[in-house]
Every structure is written in structure tokens, then in C-alpha cells.
Design an enzyme around this catalytic site. Structure first.
Site, PDB file in Angstrom:
ATOM      1  N   SER A   1       0.929  -1.347   0.167  1.00 42.83           N
ATOM      2  CA  SER A   1       0.400  -0.148  -0.073  1.00 42.83           C
ATOM      3  C   SER A   1       1.270   1.242  -0.137  1.00 42.83           C
ATOM      4  O   SER A   1       1.034   1.516   0.908  1.00 42.83           O
ATOM      5  CB  SER A   1      -1.269   0.003   1.469  1.00 42.83           C
ATOM      6  OG  SER A   1      -1.370   1.527   1.669  1.00 42.83           O
ATOM      7  N   GLU A   2       1.470   1.598  -1.339  1.00 42.00           N
ATOM      8  CA  GLU A   2       2.772   2.518  -1.560  1.00 42.00           C
ATOM      9  C   GLU A   2       2.110   3.665  -0.596  1.00 42.00           C
ATOM     10  O   GLU A   2       2.229   4.195  -0.218  1.00 42.00           O
ATOM     11  CB  GLU A   2       3.001   3.064  -2.681  1.00 42.00           C
ATOM     12  CG  GLU A   2       3.746   1.540  -2.990  1.00 42.00           C
ATOM     13  CD  GLU A   2       2.970   0.371  -3.313  1.00 42.00           C
ATOM     14  OE1 GLU A   2       1.324   0.662  -3.714  1.00 42.00           O
ATOM     15  OE2 GLU A   2       3.579  -0.856  -3.735  1.00 42.00           O
TER      16      GLU A   2
ATOM     17  N   TYR B   1       6.205   1.730  -8.624  1.00 36.77           N
ATOM     18  CA  TYR B   1       5.419   1.688  -7.892  1.00 36.77           C
ATOM     19  C   TYR B   1       4.976   2.971  -7.127  1.00 36.77           C
ATOM     20  O   TYR B   1       3.768   3.008  -5.824  1.00 36.77           O
ATOM     21  CB  TYR B   1       5.942   0.367  -6.950  1.00 36.77           C
ATOM     22  CG  TYR B   1       6.233  -1.375  -7.481  1.00 36.77           C
ATOM     23  CD1 TYR B   1       5.847  -1.354  -8.424  1.00 36.77           C
ATOM     24  CD2 TYR B   1       6.656  -2.017  -6.833  1.00 36.77           C
ATOM     25  CE1 TYR B   1       6.642  -2.927  -9.334  1.00 36.77           C
ATOM     26  CE2 TYR B   1       7.056  -4.147  -7.646  1.00 36.77           C
ATOM     27  CZ  TYR B   1       6.326  -3.593  -9.296  1.00 36.77           C
ATOM     28  OH  TYR B   1       7.022  -4.367  -9.734  1.00 36.77           O
ATOM     29  N   ILE B   2       5.825   3.786  -6.958  1.00 38.98           N
ATOM     30  CA  ILE B   2       5.410   4.911  -5.930  1.00 38.98           C
ATOM     31  C   ILE B   2       4.500   5.667  -5.809  1.00 38.98           C
ATOM     32  O   ILE B   2       3.603   6.507  -6.037  1.00 38.98           O
ATOM     33  CB  ILE B   2       6.674   5.924  -6.348  1.00 38.98           C
ATOM     34  CG1 ILE B   2       6.995   6.679  -5.078  1.00 38.98           C
ATOM     35  CG2 ILE B   2       6.835   6.804  -7.366  1.00 38.98           C
ATOM     36  CD1 ILE B   2       8.481   6.856  -5.113  1.00 38.98           C
TER      37      ILE B   2
ATOM     38  N   HIS C   1       9.718  -2.032 -13.173  1.00 37.23           N
ATOM     39  CA  HIS C   1      11.212  -2.497 -12.961  1.00 37.23           C
ATOM     40  C   HIS C   1      12.605  -1.283 -13.201  1.00 37.23           C
ATOM     41  O   HIS C   1      13.612  -2.211 -13.186  1.00 37.23           O
ATOM     42  CB  HIS C   1      11.811  -3.953 -12.751  1.00 37.23           C
ATOM     43  CG  HIS C   1      10.555  -4.770 -12.388  1.00 37.23           C
ATOM     44  ND1 HIS C   1       9.407  -5.754 -13.025  1.00 37.23           N
ATOM     45  CD2 HIS C   1       9.700  -5.404 -10.524  1.00 37.23           C
ATOM     46  CE1 HIS C   1       8.314  -6.110 -12.313  1.00 37.23           C
ATOM     47  NE2 HIS C   1       8.726  -5.600 -11.053  1.00 37.23           N
TER      48      HIS C   1
END
Lengths: 337, 407
Positions: A59-60, A86-87, A129
Site C-alpha cells: 500500500s504505497e 510503484y511509487i 522495474h
């Protein structure tokens, strides 16, 4: 001094700060017992205790919101986002909250948080990635954005980031976690073992934010780079035979404008290198600053070497990556008066 | 063959021109809900999310196990904060219409929530507000003139002209910096509470979110973290039935209650009459006791009604019956607390009228004092303030741009 990889240097920075300041704590996905998917927090939970280094839900947005609340309370949280890619779920927290809290509250509250994230390409990580989102953060007033290129700087910059009272996005070029990478992917991987910048003191020291490093002095052209591209540029300069000055920016906010202007004013030429896509990338800002401040010293147009304006492509990693060949070409172009 | 699937789009029962209809609401009698022990396991509290904690009955008497037994002085203090909130907002709303500020929002009908909670929470605790809980500050005697100066963005604006009117910050009053982004501070409260627990402190956090914003990820992220780490936080949903023009059904109210969302996180969820000062007080006291005993977070849905428009930019007559507020079955929080004080012999109409005129005068004096400093566009902090506080220490961009502007 011991020789450390960048992973070990980052781990050492976190270890030093956990031991030194009880208000420092760290958390993120898989960072606790396991020590992080890249092992940066390895051993820290065991050594410093469960509540100093712990796992979070995937859960960023929740991770960063929690960090901001802790920072407002008075702690110095270090949050890890597993990959910079993923930020984005936390983008609102970073842009609308962390970056503006001090300003909008007239200094009643602020967010002394450090957000660490492995970033950049060169590891066949595909679209999710490999990205380099630094320009998104550089554009947000109120955030600092730091990108180390070697173990010594990584430790000193991370400690300086944790001690900063402003929010810091700390982007770790994952391709150079375990060794410098000059862009020659066909060659055998190197480790940090023999590198001068792998001599890392065990204890506390800082590398100040906003101070660039001159990696190589030169007379004919200034090359501006950060992260992995410092090593790619260094290798390309050697191959080109051109007497180039290489500047490692180390942080893009705050930006060491004096170092840039003083070098370009002297050399009269400038090549900017970054992994991120070119259009509206941070190289555009650097190019504009050089144009505004060094125009009458410039002997040729500023050159940008960057990722292509496509999503990060998996099978085409080395067609996309701005490797030494493209940097050499740019160096040659910039030398054509 | 079937006729195929059909897409359902929820709609409110009434629209402009219709007669207001709240017959679909189930309103239990005051005093009907049991009061479980504050250390009861969350799974034993499921029914609390579907009932409605009410204390004040139709005759203005405090009834049932949730009656908090407040002193007349506490009741009058609460009434004062609520009345002051309403009178102040009415005055500032008119100031907006007169061009003295750019924007304003009222909390009419919701004043009991902030007032009671502000009185229950301790000075060491921190509230993470929405823009509709001015009564929190009123209950703590925040200076009216500082509110007025902020609303007028004048030379004495405590936030130095950097923030939209009413997005206050008042750390000394336990009131965290507001933002116009909905829901984005809900998780900060959880982080604050976790930090307090980390330091073995005893400061609690209390956060508000509107029913509309429970659809934001922030809400669910905050509940997840609050649940996982047993954060000492009170998470409050002010369900005022309307999110600008969208009725609560657009946020899921027709499918379940907002308090019921707690169950999925293993947290207690209380559903409370938000127009009942005593019920708000009692439910908050319950959640505070639980949090201070290190038993973690509570989610409270305050069932209330936004009697005014969303903001000065809104005209509710375009999407709901004009007289809907008057028909709200839970009444008006100011009128109900006043009725209670009268019912117990601690207040009367003459005192009320006299007190109201005193408050009107206080508000008028503060407004006049702020106007004397200046209203929007006629007075502002030094322009150099625009460049302050971006970073702890200004970088070269800030210094150069300040010089470029000549401030």
C-alpha cells in the site's frame, strides 16, 4: 576503510542512523524480517528491534501517508518503496501533502521523511522495474530528489537525507547496487571491490545535498550525469578520447547550479546524460539552465542523451538504454563547432 | 436467452420539486442501543455498525446507557461553541457575498460533532480535520480574529496568504493543517498515532473524512494500517448525506452503512446520531477509552445532514428539494442541545436570546477588526511570504526568483 557495495553502504547508513537516533525508524514492503528484496535492510530488524524496521501492507499510498503523520509528530521515518515504478499510488501524498505541509501550515507542521526506492534500468526488469521517474519529483516544489552513483556517496547522502527536515526522494540506481556499470552489458559484471568510492567509513558522515562532484576534470566539454549514467559517461569519455569534464550531480533538487555554470562557462560545451525518456526529462531543465546562464560561452548546441520516448521495453533493453556508444556520438557532435 | 445484463445507477429518492422523503431511514429510539464495554472484542460489536447511538429523546431528555452525565457547565460550553460556529459562519458567508473573500464553506447542521469531540479529546491529542469542523476550534476558544484574518487573506493572516480560506492550521489547538484534497490526511492520523505508540507517549489522533471520500483509497489504506498496527486513533466519517451534488448512495450508502466498513478491517464500528451532542460525546469517550487502553482504533460514522450548500460555489436547490434540511428526522443539533438544557432547568429562552446577541456582537467585532486590517485584495501579507517555507532553508531558485520579483 572497509570496501562496501552500494547495498552494504546503504545498509550501513540505515544501521548508523538507527543506532544514533531513536526517532529514526524504517518500514516498507518486505523490509523487516526478510531485509528487503534487494537486501538493503538486511539484519536491521534483528539488530535494532521489530518496531525500528518492519513490514507494511502492499500500500504505497498508505506507507507514505503513515510516514508523513509520523514525521509531523516528530519522528524521522525512512519508507522504502520496493521499486520506484510503484511509487505512483503515493504520488498524491508526496505532491499534495509531504511537499506542501510546511508551506501551507506556515511552518506548524512539516514532513522530515525519506522515501527510498530502487530505480533505473539495465536489469531486464521490463516496464515496471526499470523506470527513472526523477523528473516527476524534481517538478514538485518542496521535494528534494537525490540519486547517488557510488557506495561512499550513497551512505553519506542517505544520512544527510534522513537528517534533513525536508522530504527527500532517495532514488537508488539498482543496476549499480553491486558494482559500477559502464554500459558495456556484453562484458563481465564488475563488483565494487577495487573501486575508490567503495572505501566507506563504518561510522557517521554526510555528503551534503546540493553539492555536485567533479568525477573527471577536462577542458573541452562538460558532461552532466547522475546515478548509473555517471559510469556510462566516464567510460564513453575514455573511449572518445575527448578531454571532457564529468560532473555527477548527486542530487537534482537541490541542484548545484554553481558547479554546472562554472564548468560549462569554462568548457563552452555541454552534454547531458540520463536514463529517463528525453521529452520533458530533467535534461530539458538542465539544458535550459545552461542556455540561460552560459549562452555567450557556448560553442555548440547542448546535446541530450536519454532513453527514447517509449515505455521501458523489455526485449529492447540495450536498444533503449543510452549506452556508451550514444554518449560517444553526442560527445563527437558537441565538438563539431 | 435472457434480455442481457442491466447496469444499475443509484438515484436519491427525491429531487428539486419533490416533497422531502426520509421514510427509507430507520431511526431507532434514543437510548435503544446497548453500550458495550470499551474492551469488548471487535467481532462482538457488529450490531453497533447498523444501529444508531442516540441519547437525546424527542422531549430533550438524556436517556439510555450512553448518556454521558455531563455537567450543565459542559453542556453550556458545547452549546456556546456550536452557536458561535453557526453565527460566525453565517457572517463570513455574507462577507463572501460582499466580495470580502474568495471562498467559504459552512458546517450548518454538523456543529455538534467537532464541538463535542474537541471537548472530549485532550490538549495533547491531535485532530486531523476536514473543512467542516470549525466547531473543534470554537470549543477551544481559538481567536475569532485569527479566523477572520485567514479568511480575508489579509496582512495578519496566520497562514501568510498561502492557503485557501478556511483551510486553517492550528497546532496549539490540536488542529492539523487542512488541505483541499479530500481524505489525504486520514492516513496521517494513523501515522501520528503509530508514532505516539512508538514513543510510548499517550497522545491520540482523531481524523475526519466525509462519507463521499470514503471511496478514496486513502480511507481504506488508513483503515488497513490502523488495523494492522493497532494504532490509537479515532477515525470518524461525517455522513452528511451529500458530497456536493452526489447523494450518499453514490458512495455506497444504499448497500450498507459506512460504520459497517469497519468489520472488514476487524475494527469496531459505531454508528452515531451526529446531531446529538450527547451521543457524539459518549461515542467519542468510548473510543478514547479504548485507544488509551492500547486497544487500537475505532471507526465512527456520524449520521448527520449538510443543511447548507457544499460551499459558496454551490446551489443545493439544483439537485435536492429546497426544504429537505427542515425535514431531516434527526433535527438540528443546536436546537436539540438547547432543548435539553431547558428540559433539565439549566437554560431558558430569555438566556438563549441574550447569549445569542452577545455572540453576534463578538462575531461582529471580530469581523470588523479583520475588515479594518483589510479584506481580500485590499490587504495581504508581504509578498516575500510567498517564497518562505517552501524548504526549511531556501535554495537558489527561491532566492533568485524572490530577487527577480523584487521582494
Amino acid at each position: 576503510m572497509p570496501s562496501m557495495s552500494m547495498i552494504q553502504a546503504l545498509n550501513s547508513a540505515l544501521d548508523v542512523m538507527l543506532a544514533r537516533d531513536p526517532d529514526v525508524l524504517m518500514f516498507g514492503e518486505d523490509v523487516g524480517y526478510f531485509g528487503g528484496v534487494f537486501r538493503v535492510t538486511e539484519g536491521l530488524q534483528k539488530k535494532h528491534g521489530l518496531k525500528r524496521c518492519f513490514d507494511t501492507p502492499i500500500s504505497e499510498g498508505g506507507i507514505i501517508a503513515t510516514a508523513i503523520g509520523m514525521g509531523a509528530y516528530g519522528l524521522r521515518p525512512v519508507a522504502e518503496i520496493q521499486f520506484a515504478d510503484y511509487i505512483l499510488p503515493a504520488f498524491d501524498q508526496l505532491v499534495s501533502e509531504a511537499a506542501r505541509l510546511r508551506y501551507r501550515s506556515n511552518g506548524e507542521f512539516w514532513a522530515p521523511i525519506t522515501v527510498r526506492a530502487p530505480y533505473g534500468g539495465g536489469i531486464f526488469g521490463g516496464q515496471t522495474h526499470s523506470q527513472s521517474p526523477e523528473a516527476l519529483f524534481a517538478h514538485v516544489t518542496g521535494l528534494c530528489t537525490v540519486i547517488p552513483s557510488n557506495p561512499y556517496d550513497a551512505k553519506g547522502l542517505l544520512i544527510a537525507s534522513i537528517e534533513s527536515n525536508d522530504p527527500v526522494i532517495f532514488l537508488e540506481p539498482k543496476r549499480i547496487y553491486n558494482g559500477p556499470f559502464d554500459g558495456h552489458h556484453e562484458r563481465q559484471m564488475k563488483t565494487w571491490a577495487d573501486h575508490a568510492k567503495a572505501d566507506v567509513p563504518e561510522g557517521h558522515y554526510t555528503v551534503p545535498l546540493g553539492k555536485a562532484a567533479t568525477v573527471r576534470e577536462g577542458r573541452d566539454v562538460t558532461v552532466l550525469a547522475y546515478g548509473t549514467m555517471v559510469h556510462v559517461a566516464e567510460s564513453a569519455i575514455e573511449e572518445s578520447g575527448i578531454d571532457a569534464e564529468l560532473i555527477d550531480l548527486r542530487s537534482i533538487v537541490p541542484l548545484d547550479i554553481d558547479a554546472i555554470v562554472s564548468s560549462v562557462t569554462r568548457t563552452g560545451r555541454c552534454v547531458i546524460v540520463h536514463e529517463a525518456s528525453r521529452f520533458a526529462g530533467f535534461g530539458g531543465e538542465l539544458s535550459a539552465l545552461v542556455q540561460e546562464r552560459c549562452f555567450f560561452h557556448l560553442k555548440s548546441p547542448v546535446q541530450r542523451v536519454a532513453g527514447w520516448d517509449t515505455p521501458y521495453p523489455h526485449a529492447f533493453e540495450w536498444d533503449y538504454f543510452p549506452g556508451p556508444g550514444r554518449v560517444v556520438s553526442a560527445l563527437k557532435r558537441v565538438m563539431e563547432d | 436467452m435472457t434480455d442481457g445484463l442491466t447496469l444499475y445507477i443509484p438515484e436519491p429518492p427525491t429531487r428539486p420539486g419533490d416533497t422531502p422523503d426520509f421514510s427509507h431511514l430507520e431511526i431507532p429510539a434514543a437510548g435503544a442501543m446497548p453500550r458495550p464495554p470499551t474492551d469488548a472484542p471487535a467481532e462482538t460489536l457488529r450490531d453497533m455498525a447498523y444501529g444508531l447511538v442516540r441519547v437525546l429523546d424527542d422531549a430533550g431528555q438524556a436517556v439510555g446507557p450512553w448518556a454521558p452525565g455531563l455537567s450543565p457547565e459542559q453542556l453550556r460550553q458545547g452549546l456556546s461553541a456550536m452557536m458561535l460556529t453557526r453565527l460566525f459562519e453565517d457572517r463570513m458567508f455574507r462577507s463572501h457575498r460582499q466580495g470580502k473573500t474568495s471562498f467559504f464553506m459552512k458546517s450548518t447542521g454538523e456543529e455538534a460533532i467537532g464541538a463535542a469531540q474537541s471537548m472530549v479529546l485532550d490538549r495533547r491529542d491531535m485532530c486531523f480535520p476536514t473543512y467542516r469542523v470549525l466547531s473543534w476550534l470554537m470549543a477551544r476558544d481559538y481567536p475569532l480574529i485569527d479566523l477572520v484574518n485567514q479568511i480575508f487573506s489579509n496582512a495578519r493572516d496566520p497562514l501568510k496568504g498561502r492557503q485557501l480560506p478556511i483551510l486553517y492550521s492550528a497546532r496549539d489547538y490540536g488542529f492539523y493543517s487542512l488541505s483541499g484534497n479530500l481524505g489525504s490526511r486520514f492516513g496521517h492520523a494513523v501515522g501520528w498515532a503509530m508514532a505516539s505508540a512508538y514513543k510510548n507517549d499517550d497522545s491520540l489522533a482523531l481524523a475526519y473524512i466525509g462519507e463521499g471520500s470514503t471511496a478514496e483509497g486513502d480511507f481504506h489504506e488508513a483503515l488497513t494500517f490502523a488495523s494492522v498496527y493497532h494504532a490509537p486513533v479515532i477515525l470518524c466519517i461525517t455522513n452528511n448525506q451529500w458530497a456536493i451534488s452526489s447523494y450518499a448512495g453514490i458512495a455506497g450508502a444504499d448497500e450498507t452503512t459506512f460504520a459497517a466498513k469497519a468489520a472488514g478491517y476487524g475494527l469496531p464500528g459505531l454508528r452515531v446520531d451526529g446531531n446529538d451532542f450527547l451521543a457524539v460525546w459518549a461515542a467519542t469517550q468510548w473510543a478514547v477509552a479504548r485507544a488509551r487502553a492500547n486497544l487500537g482504533a475505532t471507526l465512527i460514522e456520524f449520521f448527520t445532514y449538510r443543511a447548507a450548500g457544499h460551499s459558496t460555489s454551490d446551489d443545493p436547490g439544483r439537485y435536492r428539494p429546497a426544504d429537505e434540511a427542515a425535514g431531516w428526522p434527526l433535527g438540528d443539533p443546536v436546537a436539540r442541545l438547547k432543548q435539553h438544557l431547558i428540559a433539565i432547568g439549566e437554560w431558558d429562552e430569555a438566556r438563549h436570546t441574550q447569549f445569542e446577541s452577545e455572540l453576534v456582537e463578538r462575531v461582529r467585532a471580530a469581523a470588523k477588526e479583520g475588515e479594518a486590517v483589510g479584506t481580500l485584495g485590499k490587504s495581504k501579507p508581504p509578498v516575500s511570504e510567498m517564497f518562505e517555507g517552501v524548504f526549511e532553508k531556501p535554495d537558489w531558485r527561491v532566492r533568485e526568483q524572490r530577487e527577480e520579483l523584487g521582494v
